[in-house]
Enzyme design. Structure first.
Site, PDB file in Angstrom:
ATOM      1  CB  ALA A  66      44.737  39.409  29.566  1.00 39.58           C
ATOM      2  CD  GLU A 112      50.514  37.167  24.618  1.00 37.84           C
ATOM      3  OE1 GLU A 112      49.842  37.787  25.551  1.00 37.84           O
ATOM      4  OE2 GLU A 112      50.188  37.115  23.592  1.00 37.84           O
ATOM      5  CD  GLU A 132      45.900  34.256  24.481  1.00 37.85           C
ATOM      6  OE1 GLU A 132      46.080  32.904  24.408  1.00 37.85           O
ATOM      7  OE2 GLU A 132      46.548  34.960  25.002  1.00 37.85           O
TER       8      GLU A 132
HETATM    9  C1  COO Z   1      41.789  28.889  34.765  1.00 33.98           C
HETATM   10  C2  COO Z   1      42.986  27.877  35.149  1.00 33.98           C
HETATM   11  C3  COO Z   1      43.199  27.278  33.910  1.00 33.98           C
HETATM   12  C4  COO Z   1      42.522  27.105  36.174  1.00 33.98           C
HETATM   13  O1  COO Z   1      42.507  27.918  37.293  1.00 33.98           O
HETATM   14  P1  COO Z   1      42.014  26.886  38.815  1.00 33.98           P
HETATM   15  O2  COO Z   1      41.480  25.669  38.433  1.00 33.98           O
HETATM   16  O3  COO Z   1      43.255  26.917  39.460  1.00 33.98           O
HETATM   17  O4  COO Z   1      41.084  27.802  39.354  1.00 33.98           O
HETATM   18  P2  COO Z   1      39.555  28.543  38.800  1.00 33.98           P
HETATM   19  O5  COO Z   1      39.632  28.224  37.306  1.00 33.98           O
HETATM   20  O6  COO Z   1      38.440  28.382  39.656  1.00 33.98           O
HETATM   21  O7  COO Z   1      40.171  30.092  38.966  1.00 33.98           O
HETATM   22  C5  COO Z   1      40.247  30.644  40.257  1.00 33.98           C
HETATM   23  C6  COO Z   1      39.852  32.025  40.235  1.00 33.98           C
HETATM   24  O8  COO Z   1      40.736  32.918  39.316  1.00 33.98           O
HETATM   25  C7  COO Z   1      38.398  32.194  39.546  1.00 33.98           C
HETATM   26  O9  COO Z   1      37.783  33.525  40.054  1.00 33.98           O
HETATM   27  P3  COO Z   1      36.599  33.282  40.838  1.00 33.98           P
HETATM   28  O10 COO Z   1      35.427  32.892  40.158  1.00 33.98           O
HETATM   29  O11 COO Z   1      36.374  34.730  41.409  1.00 33.98           O
HETATM   30  O12 COO Z   1      36.903  32.418  42.282  1.00 33.98           O
HETATM   31  C8  COO Z   1      38.818  32.455  38.172  1.00 33.98           C
HETATM   32  O13 COO Z   1      37.705  33.152  37.560  1.00 33.98           O
HETATM   33  C9  COO Z   1      39.923  33.579  38.183  1.00 33.98           C
HETATM   34  N1  COO Z   1      40.779  33.572  37.075  1.00 33.98           N
HETATM   35  C10 COO Z   1      41.571  32.468  36.629  1.00 33.98           C
HETATM   36  N2  COO Z   1      42.040  32.768  35.418  1.00 33.98           N
HETATM   37  C11 COO Z   1      41.657  34.243  35.107  1.00 33.98           C
HETATM   38  C12 COO Z   1      40.965  34.596  36.094  1.00 33.98           C
HETATM   39  N3  COO Z   1      40.346  35.679  36.359  1.00 33.98           N
HETATM   40  C13 COO Z   1      40.559  36.647  35.433  1.00 33.98           C
HETATM   41  N4  COO Z   1      41.333  36.236  34.372  1.00 33.98           N
HETATM   42  C14 COO Z   1      42.044  35.259  34.192  1.00 33.98           C
HETATM   43  N5  COO Z   1      42.840  35.019  33.144  1.00 33.98           N
HETATM   44  O14 COO Z   1      40.769  28.319  34.943  1.00 33.98           O
HETATM   45  C15 COO Z   1      41.618  29.444  33.603  1.00 33.98           C
HETATM   46  O15 COO Z   1      41.359  28.687  32.480  1.00 33.98           O
HETATM   47  N6  COO Z   1      41.929  30.643  33.515  1.00 33.98           N
HETATM   48  C16 COO Z   1      41.819  31.436  32.045  1.00 33.98           C
HETATM   49  C17 COO Z   1      43.036  31.070  31.049  1.00 33.98           C
HETATM   50  C18 COO Z   1      43.059  32.039  29.966  1.00 33.98           C
HETATM   51  O16 COO Z   1      42.085  31.613  28.970  1.00 33.98           O
HETATM   52  N7  COO Z   1      44.132  32.940  29.886  1.00 33.98           N
HETATM   53  C19 COO Z   1      43.938  33.808  28.493  1.00 33.98           C
HETATM   54  C20 COO Z   1      43.359  34.905  29.006  1.00 33.98           C
HETATM   55  S1  COO Z   1      43.176  36.116  27.652  1.00 33.98           S
HETATM   56  C21 COO Z   1      44.773  36.832  27.602  1.00 33.98           C
HETATM   57  O17 COO Z   1      45.874  36.137  28.277  1.00 33.98           O
HETATM   58  C22 COO Z   1      45.394  37.690  26.613  1.00 33.98           C
HETATM   59  C23 COO Z   1      44.333  38.488  26.004  1.00 33.98           C
HETATM   60  C24 COO Z   1      44.749  39.330  25.185  1.00 33.98           C
HETATM   61  C25 COO Z   1      44.073  29.124  35.314  1.00 33.98           C
END
Ligand code: COO
Length: 256
Positions: A66, A112, A132
């Site tokens: 998300a 999911e 999460e």
């Molecule tokens: C992420 C990752 C594990 C790895 O991503 P990368 O190393 O390929 O690149 P970045 O981490 O630098 O992310 C690139 C870019 O995508 C960055 O934006 P900017 O800072 O503006 O350049 C990140 O903020 C953005 N990004 C990545 N994932 C997300 C996101 N923006 C918004 N939302 C999300 N999910 O580093 C990583 O760990 N991502 C989050 C994984 C996570 O925790 N997912 C669960 C989210 S909560 C959910 O799904 C359900 C809720 C009910 C991909």
């Protein structure tokens, strides 16, 4: 170059492909993207010319979950009244075969979403997780319920409690994906195209029955199966399929 957040094309006869297209956010599932997905799946469901759907994020990343930036404003009330719950329901009700082609990250809501696919193909770089807990909460799109049912409680507990990711080999060994392919994008279309050449009514009923088996007592499921096969024996496609075999020719199914 389009700025559409969901790309839609038809890479094979009767096959529609939906490609998540928010590369700048690793295909994070914002509410507008979930709405676009729900609408596209409902359109494919209503289109008699579509017999299978491929869901993918493209060759680099499936979906990183998300949209955390959007989630940052959530609280208990918005959590309880979350419009995304209805969107997940619309996605869940897609009744035709769905194939997921997964490269790169399928995390949180991304995993999911992938678990809604009937057949998942992982590329060598695919990584799966429900991290999460790192953010102070838990999966909210069915992950706690589906992952254990599909891949077993041990892997579900490990991914959900540690936030660790599983690689493609681990996911395949656990039954989370049907196969690993060097080119998951190509193989996903290949599988969907093969399904789309089969009798569509049989494919839809087979999907419904196999999904029901997870939560249905055996006797009930067997009765459901019996009624379904009886219904299919009344279709033109049944006559076409058996007739083609006996006449030693390729069957052409009309979905009737
Ligand atoms: C992420 C990752 C594990 C790895 O991503 P990368 O190393 O390929 O690149 P970045 O981490 O630098 O992310 C690139 C870019 O995508 C960055 O934006 P900017 O800072 O503006 O350049 C990140 O903020 C953005 N990004 C990545 N994932 C997300 C996101 N923006 C918004 N939302 C999300 N999910 O580093 C990583 O760990 N991502 C989050 C994984 C996570 O925790 N997912 C669960 C989210 S909560 C959910 O799904 C359900 C809720 C009910 C991909």
């Amino acid at each position: 170059m389009t700025d559409a957040i969901l790309l839609i094309d038809e890479p094979a006869p009767y096959v529609r492909r939906l490609t998540l297209n928010r590369p700048e956010a690793r295909n994070a599932l914002s509410s507008p993207l979930l709405v676009a997905l729900a609408e596209a799946l409902e359109a494919a469901g209503d289109d008699a010319n579509i017999r299978a759907v491929v869901l993918t994020g493209g060759a680099k990343v499936f979906a990183a979950g998300a949209d955390i930036k959007e989630l940052a404003t959530r609280d208990t009330v918005t959590g309880l009244l979350d419009a995304r719950t209805a969107l997940w329901g619309r996605i869940r009700r897609f009744a035709k075969p769905m194939v997921a082609a997964i490269d790169g990250y399928a995390l949180g809501g991304g995993l999911e979403l992938a678990m809604h696919a009937d057949i998942a193909v992982a590329g060598p770089t695919a990584q799966f997780g429900l991290p999460e807990i790192n953010l102070g909460f838990i999966p909210g799109g069915g992950g706690t319920q589906r992952l254990a049912r599909i891949a077993g409680q041990q892997l579900a507990m490990k991914l959900i409690l540690t936030g660790e990711f599983a690689d493609a080999k681990t996911a395949h060994a656990a039954g989370l994906v049907a196969e690993i392919a060097e080119d998951a994008q190509l193989r996903g279309v290949e599988i969907a195209a093969k399904i789309a050449q089969k009798a569509p009514l049989a494919a839809r009923l087979a999907k419904e029955l196999v999904l029901a088996a997870r939560d249905t007592p055996l006797e009930t499921g067997l009765a459901f199966e019996r009624k379904a096969i009886a219904a299919l024996w009344g279709t033109d496609d049944f006559k076409e399929g058996v007739g083609a075999f006996l006449e030693k020719r390729k069957a052409t199914f009309a979905g009737k």
